[in-house]
Design a protein around this motif. Sequence first.
Motif, short mmCIF file in Angstrom:
data_model
loop_
_atom_site.label_atom_id
_atom_site.label_comp_id
_atom_site.label_asym_id
_atom_site.label_seq_id
_atom_site.Cartn_x
_atom_site.Cartn_y
_atom_site.Cartn_z
N HIS A 103 0.85 -1.19 0.00
CA HIS A 103 0.00 0.00 0.00
C HIS A 103 0.89 1.24 0.00
CE1 HIS A 103 -3.63 -2.34 1.03
NE2 HIS A 103 -2.76 -3.11 1.66
N PHE A 104 0.57 2.20 -0.88
CA PHE A 104 1.31 3.45 -0.97
C PHE A 104 0.32 4.61 -0.96
CE2 PHE A 104 3.45 0.27 -3.68
CZ PHE A 104 4.64 0.15 -3.00
N GLY A 129 5.19 -5.83 -14.11
CA GLY A 129 5.43 -6.66 -15.29
C GLY A 129 6.31 -7.85 -14.97
N TRP A 130 6.97 -8.35 -16.00
CA TRP A 130 7.85 -9.53 -15.87
C TRP A 130 8.96 -9.28 -14.87
CZ3 TRP A 130 5.72 -13.52 -18.00
CH2 TRP A 130 5.00 -13.39 -19.18
N ALA A 131 9.36 -10.33 -14.20
CA ALA A 131 10.52 -10.32 -13.29
C ALA A 131 10.50 -9.15 -12.32
CB ALA A 131 11.82 -10.35 -14.10
N ALA A 132 9.35 -8.83 -11.80
CA ALA A 132 9.22 -7.71 -10.86
C ALA A 132 8.25 -8.11 -9.75
CB ALA A 132 8.72 -6.47 -11.60
N HIS A 133 7.86 -7.14 -8.96
CA HIS A 133 6.86 -7.34 -7.90
C HIS A 133 6.25 -5.98 -7.60
CE1 HIS A 133 9.77 -5.61 -5.10
NE2 HIS A 133 10.66 -6.47 -5.59
N GLY A 134 5.24 -5.96 -6.74
CA GLY A 134 4.54 -4.72 -6.44
C GLY A 134 5.42 -3.62 -5.87
N GLY A 135 6.53 -3.97 -5.29
CA GLY A 135 7.44 -2.97 -4.72
C GLY A 135 8.03 -2.04 -5.75
N ARG A 136 7.98 -2.41 -7.02
CA ARG A 136 8.55 -1.54 -8.05
C ARG A 136 7.81 -0.21 -8.13
NH1 ARG A 136 6.61 -1.14 -13.93
NH2 ARG A 136 8.38 0.21 -13.90
N TRP A 137 6.60 -0.14 -7.59
CA TRP A 137 5.82 1.09 -7.62
C TRP A 137 6.04 1.96 -6.39
CZ3 TRP A 137 3.86 1.65 -12.31
CH2 TRP A 137 3.56 0.51 -13.05
N SER A 138 6.97 1.60 -5.50
CA SER A 138 7.14 2.30 -4.22
C SER A 138 7.46 3.78 -4.39
CB SER A 138 8.20 1.63 -3.36
OG SER A 138 9.46 1.70 -4.00
N SER A 139 8.12 4.17 -5.47
CA SER A 139 8.46 5.58 -5.64
C SER A 139 7.23 6.44 -5.89
CB SER A 139 9.46 5.75 -6.79
OG SER A 139 8.89 5.29 -8.00
N GLU A 190 -3.31 12.42 -2.09
CA GLU A 190 -4.09 12.48 -3.33
C GLU A 190 -4.68 11.15 -3.77
OE1 GLU A 190 -2.32 14.64 -6.52
OE2 GLU A 190 -1.19 15.89 -5.14
N MET A 191 -3.98 10.06 -3.49
CA MET A 191 -4.43 8.78 -4.01
C MET A 191 -3.95 7.65 -3.10
SD MET A 191 -3.83 7.21 -7.83
CE MET A 191 -4.61 8.61 -8.60
N SER A 192 -4.79 6.64 -3.01
CA SER A 192 -4.43 5.40 -2.33
C SER A 192 -4.02 4.40 -3.40
CB SER A 192 -5.66 4.89 -1.57
OG SER A 192 -5.42 3.59 -1.11
N VAL A 193 -2.83 3.83 -3.29
CA VAL A 193 -2.33 2.91 -4.30
C VAL A 193 -2.10 1.54 -3.67
CG1 VAL A 193 -0.49 2.44 -5.97
CG2 VAL A 193 -1.16 4.81 -5.49
#
Length: 184
Positions: A42-43, A57-67, A75-78
Amino acid sequence: MGMEAKTDERAAGAPTEKQSPAPEQPADDTIKVRGRSAHIRHFGDPNASCAAIAVHGWAAHGGRWSSFGAPLKGEMSVVAPDLPGYGRSDPAPEDGNPIFAHDAAVLAELAEATTKPLHLIGDGPGAEAAARIALRYPEKTASLTLIEPAAFALLEEAQDPRRMEALDVALGVVSLAAYGEKAA
């Protein structure tokens, strides 16, 4: 002697001008989907008036969106799931269903859990899963952002002649790129 000892603020842990505070760490959560655990990050602001599901996407995980978390504060719940078999999520069950069906099931759980306008963001195969959710929940979908989508299966499933034509064009482009000639 006679000199007073000076305290070094940096030694005491205070940030200096060159140091920046550590980024806010996301909250983690786990949900059960089809009997398997799906790890969710959650971010942003959980009390914001709109929500987003960000799908890796490939070879990743949800943490790639941490930035995204800090800029979206207020403004937004991610929510950013680890799709089945990625990050800390369990692998998809071997039940004969295609992997994208399991990916979409995780996203459907997240979409159903909110009443907020929903922004869907997907990268690579995550774009296909996000598009599936936008098609399933058009009334909830505020926007759809696809980054390098790999969505040929969506076109094929639709069985709409116009979409099948687009699939033929897309497959022709892939064939040209891969083999230097259009497939027969």
